[in-house]
Design a protein around this motif. Sequence first.
Motif, PDB file in Angstrom:
ATOM      1  N   MET B   1       0.832  -1.193   0.000  1.00  0.00           N
ATOM      2  CA  MET B   1       0.000   0.000   0.000  1.00  0.00           C
ATOM      3  C   MET B   1       0.867   1.244   0.000  1.00  0.00           C
ATOM      4  N   GLN B  10      -8.364   1.628   2.531  1.00  0.00           N
ATOM      5  CA  GLN B  10      -8.323   0.188   2.759  1.00  0.00           C
ATOM      6  C   GLN B  10      -7.506  -0.127   4.010  1.00  0.00           C
ATOM      7  N   ALA B  14      -8.208  -2.485   7.439  1.00  0.00           N
ATOM      8  CA  ALA B  14      -7.534  -3.787   7.546  1.00  0.00           C
ATOM      9  C   ALA B  14      -6.179  -3.648   8.209  1.00  0.00           C
ATOM     10  N   TYR B  17      -3.575  -6.340   9.364  1.00  0.00           N
ATOM     11  CA  TYR B  17      -2.842  -7.176   8.402  1.00  0.00           C
ATOM     12  C   TYR B  17      -1.585  -6.494   7.871  1.00  0.00           C
ATOM     13  N   ILE B  18      -1.539  -5.176   7.964  1.00  0.00           N
ATOM     14  CA  ILE B  18      -0.415  -4.441   7.375  1.00  0.00           C
ATOM     15  C   ILE B  18       0.531  -4.041   8.497  1.00  0.00           C
ATOM     16  N   LEU B  57       3.962  -7.111  -2.534  1.00  0.00           N
ATOM     17  CA  LEU B  57       3.560  -7.386  -1.154  1.00  0.00           C
ATOM     18  C   LEU B  57       2.528  -6.387  -0.631  1.00  0.00           C
ATOM     19  N   THR B  58       1.742  -5.825  -1.548  1.00  0.00           N
ATOM     20  CA  THR B  58       0.771  -4.789  -1.196  1.00  0.00           C
ATOM     21  C   THR B  58       0.018  -5.039   0.100  1.00  0.00           C
ATOM     22  N   GLY B  59      -0.422  -6.284   0.276  1.00  0.00           N
ATOM     23  CA  GLY B  59      -1.335  -6.568   1.371  1.00  0.00           C
ATOM     24  C   GLY B  59      -0.708  -6.518   2.744  1.00  0.00           C
ATOM     25  N   ARG B  60       0.622  -6.367   2.802  1.00  0.00           N
ATOM     26  CA  ARG B  60       1.214  -6.366   4.132  1.00  0.00           C
ATOM     27  C   ARG B  60       2.226  -5.243   4.319  1.00  0.00           C
ATOM     28  N   ARG B 149      10.234 -11.119   3.840  1.00  0.00           N
ATOM     29  CA  ARG B 149       9.364 -12.204   4.295  1.00  0.00           C
ATOM     30  C   ARG B 149       9.999 -13.001   5.436  1.00  0.00           C
ATOM     31  N   TRP B 152       8.981 -11.851   8.775  1.00  0.00           N
ATOM     32  CA  TRP B 152       7.578 -12.011   9.196  1.00  0.00           C
ATOM     33  C   TRP B 152       7.376 -13.278  10.023  1.00  0.00           C
TER      34      TRP B 152
END
Lengths: 170, 152
Positions: B1, B10, B14, B17-18, B57-60, B149, B152
């Motif tokens: 994002m 967004q 959420a 998640y980020i 990796l937009t979603g995180r 990653r 994470w």
Amino acid sequence: MSEKKQQVTRRQFLNYTLTGVGGFMAAGMLIPMLRMAVDPVLQESGAGDMVNVGLSVDDITDEPQRVDWNVEQVDGWHESEVNQTAWVFTDENGDIQAFSPICTHLGCFVSWEGSDDHPNEFFCPCHDGRYYKDGTNVPGTPPLAPLDVYEHEVRDGMLFLGQAKSRGEA
Amino acid sequence: MKWKKEDLNQYVQAKEYIDTVIIPLIPFQFTDEQNIEKNAFQSEVLSILTNEIEKELTGRVMLIPNYYYIKSSDLDDESTILRGWTEEIKKQPFKHVFFLTFDSGWKKREGKLDGTLLWLPGVKSGDLHSAEMHTVIKDQVEQIGELIRSYW
């Protein structure tokens, strides 16, 4: 005598005019409605925005492979080439499938067998989202919908892809 | 994002998640004409690189606006300002902060930053639109993505 000369009576003349005018008015109202009803049909026949992704149909196997191509896109302020990707393979019926790699959860990039722990599945690295080979989301993982599917077409042995379509929640 | 209206809309819904932030550190200068092109080029490459990582990796991942500083300025002072940035970022539940830069000066001051510094050696010149540059950037994106990653 005068009766014979008058081939159209006043009553007939009025009837004709009224039917004529009424018909026009009705048509004026109905045609836009009809157009709207058949519009999806018209649009599909003019699928001019399918793009040759440079992959021969013979090279498609049952193992999903990554295909990249570019699409011109005008986006408000700038015109640009947008990079698009799909996972392409043939399913057990021999039909070509092209899935969008965008995770339906929050939009990360999904990879085929992206995790060693989950073979034979699509895997999203961000929140361990998973999808079966047919693109449906594995229950209990974050995504709530299956992967989008690209419209595809085969012309002269080459694969053409169009828009990615959502399959809705499952 | 990204720091963009739609993305933040967004994000707010959420945010659990980020949990990762990327801050690109980009030097800027007009003093040293010999290196001016190199610096501009590295700035372009880094912007592309961070954009691509964000895409994967937009979603995180949240890509913060670039941090520009004058090349000759004291990086100790800059790291104080950056601590202010990270403090501001930590007002939201972010767990990982990554600084991305081509400027090796940061490597020595890694400890002063509140986050993980990824110093990328290399890319000095070339053609941004050439096929080789594309592969180089793609490979870099893949490896940096893997590294992120692993945290994470």
